[in-house]
Design a protein around this motif. Structure first.
Motif, short mmCIF file in Angstrom:
data_model
loop_
_atom_site.label_atom_id
_atom_site.label_comp_id
_atom_site.label_asym_id
_atom_site.label_seq_id
_atom_site.Cartn_x
_atom_site.Cartn_y
_atom_site.Cartn_z
N PHE A 106 0.53 -1.33 0.13
CA PHE A 106 0.04 0.43 -0.28
C PHE A 106 0.76 1.40 -0.37
N LYS A 107 -0.12 2.17 -0.19
CA LYS A 107 0.64 3.83 -0.05
C LYS A 107 0.17 4.31 1.05
N TYR A 108 1.27 5.13 2.21
CA TYR A 108 0.55 5.96 2.76
C TYR A 108 -0.43 7.24 2.45
N ASP A 109 -1.10 7.66 3.30
CA ASP A 109 -2.27 8.85 2.35
C ASP A 109 -2.65 8.75 0.97
N THR A 110 -3.01 7.95 0.35
CA THR A 110 -4.30 8.06 -0.74
C THR A 110 -5.24 8.97 -0.19
N ILE A 111 -5.76 9.04 1.09
CA ILE A 111 -6.21 9.81 1.05
C ILE A 111 -6.37 11.31 2.17
N LYS A 112 -7.28 12.24 1.48
CA LYS A 112 -6.79 13.26 2.00
C LYS A 112 -7.26 14.09 3.71
N ASP A 113 -6.97 15.08 4.13
CA ASP A 113 -7.03 15.48 5.30
C ASP A 113 -8.54 16.18 4.70
N GLU A 114 -8.94 16.40 3.13
CA GLU A 114 -10.14 17.31 3.31
C GLU A 114 -11.07 16.31 1.59
N PRO A 115 -11.68 16.27 1.55
CA PRO A 115 -12.42 15.68 0.71
C PRO A 115 -11.96 16.57 -0.62
N PRO A 116 -11.71 15.79 -1.49
CA PRO A 116 -11.95 16.37 -3.24
C PRO A 116 -13.09 17.50 -3.62
N GLN A 117 -12.88 18.39 -3.97
CA GLN A 117 -13.38 19.36 -4.80
C GLN A 117 -13.63 19.28 -5.79
N ASP A 118 -13.67 18.01 -6.79
CA ASP A 118 -14.02 17.43 -7.52
C ASP A 118 -15.42 16.64 -7.34
N ASN A 119 -15.69 16.02 -8.57
CA ASN A 119 -16.62 14.78 -9.31
C ASN A 119 -15.93 13.87 -9.51
N LYS A 120 -14.96 13.49 -9.83
CA LYS A 120 -13.94 12.58 -10.00
C LYS A 120 -15.02 11.34 -9.59
N PRO A 121 -14.59 9.93 -10.41
CA PRO A 121 -14.74 8.72 -9.55
C PRO A 121 -13.94 8.14 -8.39
N LEU A 122 -14.41 7.13 -8.07
CA LEU A 122 -13.62 6.71 -7.00
C LEU A 122 -13.22 5.61 -7.80
N ILE A 123 -11.86 5.76 -6.71
CA ILE A 123 -10.46 4.82 -6.78
C ILE A 123 -10.75 4.06 -5.75
N ILE A 124 -9.92 3.03 -6.37
CA ILE A 124 -9.75 2.21 -5.08
C ILE A 124 -8.72 1.70 -4.91
N GLU A 125 -8.82 1.92 -3.86
CA GLU A 125 -6.85 1.90 -2.77
C GLU A 125 -6.92 0.51 -1.14
N THR A 126 -6.10 0.45 -0.99
CA THR A 126 -5.31 0.25 0.21
C THR A 126 -5.79 1.26 0.42
N ASN A 127 -6.43 1.71 1.80
CA ASN A 127 -6.84 3.03 2.36
C ASN A 127 -5.62 3.54 4.16
N VAL A 128 -4.74 3.68 3.73
CA VAL A 128 -4.03 3.33 5.24
C VAL A 128 -3.75 5.63 5.58
N VAL A 129 -3.65 5.94 6.09
CA VAL A 129 -3.22 7.28 7.26
C VAL A 129 -2.56 7.27 8.00
N ASN A 130 -1.37 7.81 7.25
CA ASN A 130 -0.47 7.79 8.90
C ASN A 130 -0.59 9.12 9.33
N ALA A 131 0.01 8.17 10.62
CA ALA A 131 -1.36 9.77 12.03
C ALA A 131 0.51 9.73 12.41
N THR A 132 0.12 10.90 13.76
CA THR A 132 1.60 10.40 14.41
C THR A 132 0.77 10.62 15.86
N TYR A 133 1.87 9.82 16.55
CA TYR A 133 1.51 9.19 17.93
C TYR A 133 1.47 9.87 19.06
#
Length: 557
Positions: free
Chosen positions: A402-429
């Protein structure tokens, strides 16, 4: 697979010691679970269900704060199996979280032993299977964590506790539902509602499910374990005193009915102070076009007479919609004077005075990918890989999975189709974060966060913006692990990421979870120390690209 319980316990103790796990003098609870198919007719139609030790609901886990649970699961069904213990925080131990992103599944014909400690927790929870659509066929049961004797509880000890495991139900089994979803379609509306594996209509003959004695007070632990439908709970002629929500003692308000959304649990006290006879516990659906209702009989011991045919109307019958449920949420308050699982009061944690270090705004959506239905968050629809993301990260193979942070902290502003990815957020302890759930759809949403409790600080109609923080409850919001989001509304929570591990944030609507409305938070401790996270268990199942790899050097203190 025959085994002696004494031999099993002895082997487990030896294994725990050899793994270097030290739990001090806290007691152990050992359980063996045989998971098999059976036949039941929850809605009057015989169908295949998943039983644990021949039971649905499954065996109750009744433990006390700081107890050690050792649960040996034998998989006798024909599909891979994992259990999650929703709301149990597994401190430093996401290895036992039971999600497809943290553990390899228990294959058919094999067994696996969960070992975990319910540290500094009390409250009402449930467990259920997380692989495929198994949850739709059962394998669900109650989990209660009691306060230790030295910790005072803010109400008198009830005469007895009753578990109410209720939820919507499909007459089609998990395989049929999975086939529908895999083909790119929705499973549609459920067929009815079950309570503890049974359903009945008012006036139908039924055996009592609960029995009370006149003058005594009882605790009902009520959980919505369904697939998608919010439920309203009410007792005929009896008011409910709310005392606990998902591990937190609450201000003890009285309610004639309570909305409990998918994945949520609440405890209420009922006093048997009415004419001795039978009464109904009524559970009905919320926020769907055609109301579904089922009842269970509550009997007074030595009572005389059936339940009255006149039942209290539910919110749907009185045309009261979202406003009632939203106001009910706002009425829930943390009991700041009550002790938690520790001697200090719950309210000694002043979350409202902590600076927010990160805000994550998540917007749910649905769409078609290659002609098939998918659900997502911020434009990303999660997919599990053969190698769980926790194992890939731990073995240094994250880049291959997987790749970290495929998802962003804000939703996209456009209406692009959903992308299928393994969804892992890199968080700070140990960061203190704010998560905003915003719902632009016409159906209610619900979310659960593993590994943590969060403060449910706000819920309003419309879209969220920073100025909405002025409406937050920064004093006594309930600390819990689920939150619902009404249509065209937002909900806000705050939490400290102080539990190292890989933790799942998911939709509690299981169709949506299965089709991608989820993500994982990777919370790594910079010190890589046993003070922050346990080592991988010796009995961990390895699969995918890490199957034959040697374990990395263990963490040390």
């Amino acid at each position: 697979m025959g085994r002696s319980p004494l031999v099993t316990a002895a082997k487990l103790l030896l294994w725990l010691c050899s793994a270097g796990v030290v739990f001090g003098e806290d007691p152990y609870i050992f359980m063996d679970w045989d998971v098999k198919y059976g036949t039941m007719a929850l809605l009057g139609v015989p169908q295949q269900v998943i039983l644990i030790n021949g039971q649905f609901p499954g065996p109750k886990i009744n433990c006390t704060s700081n107890n050690n649970l050792v649960i040996n699961v034998f998989n006798h069904i024909d599909e891979p199996l994992l259990f999650t213990f929703a709301g149990v925080q597994h401190r430093k131990n996401s290895w036992q979280d039971g999600m497809p992103g943290t553990m390899c599944p228990i294959l058919p014909g094999t067994n696996f032993t969960y070992k975990m400690q319910v540290k500094d927790q009390i409250g009402s929870y449930v467990y259920f299977p997380t692989t495929g659509m198994l949850r739709a066929s059962g394998g669900i049961g109650p989990l209660s964590i009691q306060s230790r004797e030295l910790i005072p509880v803010p109400f008198d000890k009830p005469a007895q506790e009753f578990d109410v495991i209720a939820g919507d139900w499909y007459n089609r089994g998990h395989k049929a539902l999975k086939t529908i979803l895999d083909a790119g379609r929705s499973v549609g509306k459920p067929d009815g509602i079950q309570i503890n594996g049974k359903s009945a209509r008012p006036g139908e003959p039924a055996e009592p499910m609960f029995t009370m004695e006149t003058g005594k007070t009882y605790r009902y632990r009520m959980c919505n374990v369904g697939m998608r439908t919010s439920l309203n709970f009410r007792f005929q002629e009896h008011s409910m005193k709310l005392v606990e929500i998902e591990g937190s003692h609450t201000v003890q308000n009285m309610y004639d009915s309570l909305d409990i959304h998918v994945g949520q649990c609440m405890s209420v006290l009922i006093t048997a102070d009415k004419t001795p006879k039978d009464y109904y516990l009524i559970v009905s659906s919320r926020f769907i076009k055609q109301t579904m209702t089922t009842v269970a009989i509550v009997r007074y011991a030595n009572g005389n007479g059936p339940p009255s045919p006149e039942m209290p109307p539910g919110p749907e019958e009185t045309k009261v919609g979202i406003s009632l449920s939203m106001n009910q949420f706002r009425s829930f308050r943390w009991n700041l004077t009550a002790s938690a699982a520790r001697p200090n009061p719950q309210g000694s944690y002043h979350y409202g005075g902590i600076n927010i270090t990160r805000t994550i705004k998540l917007v749910n959506s649905r769409g078609n990918v290659n002609g098939k239905l998918r659900f997502g968050l911020n434009g990303v629809s999660h997919i599990d890989k053969e190698t769980p993301v926790k194992l890939a990260e731990y073995f240094g193979k994250a880049d291959s999975v997987f790749k970290y942070d495929t998802i962003k902290d804000e939703p996209p502003q456009d209406n692009k189709p959903l992308i299928i990815e393994t969804n892992v957020v890199n968080a700070t302890y140990r960061n203190f974060i704010e998560i905003i759930f915003e719902n632009h759809e016409k159906t209610i949403q619900g979310y659960h966060l593993d590994g943590f409790s969060f403060f449910a600080v706000g819920m309003e109609r419309g879209e969220w913006s920073p100025d909405k923080r002025r409406f937050y409850n920064l004093i006594d919001a309930v600390s819990r692990h689920t939150i619902h989001v009404f249509p065209n509304s937002w909900s806000a929570v705050m939490t400290t990421l102080d539990n190292a591990g890989m933790w799942n944030l998911r939709s509690d609507m299981w169709e949506r979870f299965y089709l991608g409305q989820q993500l994982y938070f990777s919370v790594l401790s910079p010190e890589r120390s046993l003070k922050d996270e346990y080592n991988i268990p010796d009995n961990a199942i390895k699969c995918g690209i890490v199957k034959d790899l040697p374990s990395p050097a263990p963490y040390v203190i």
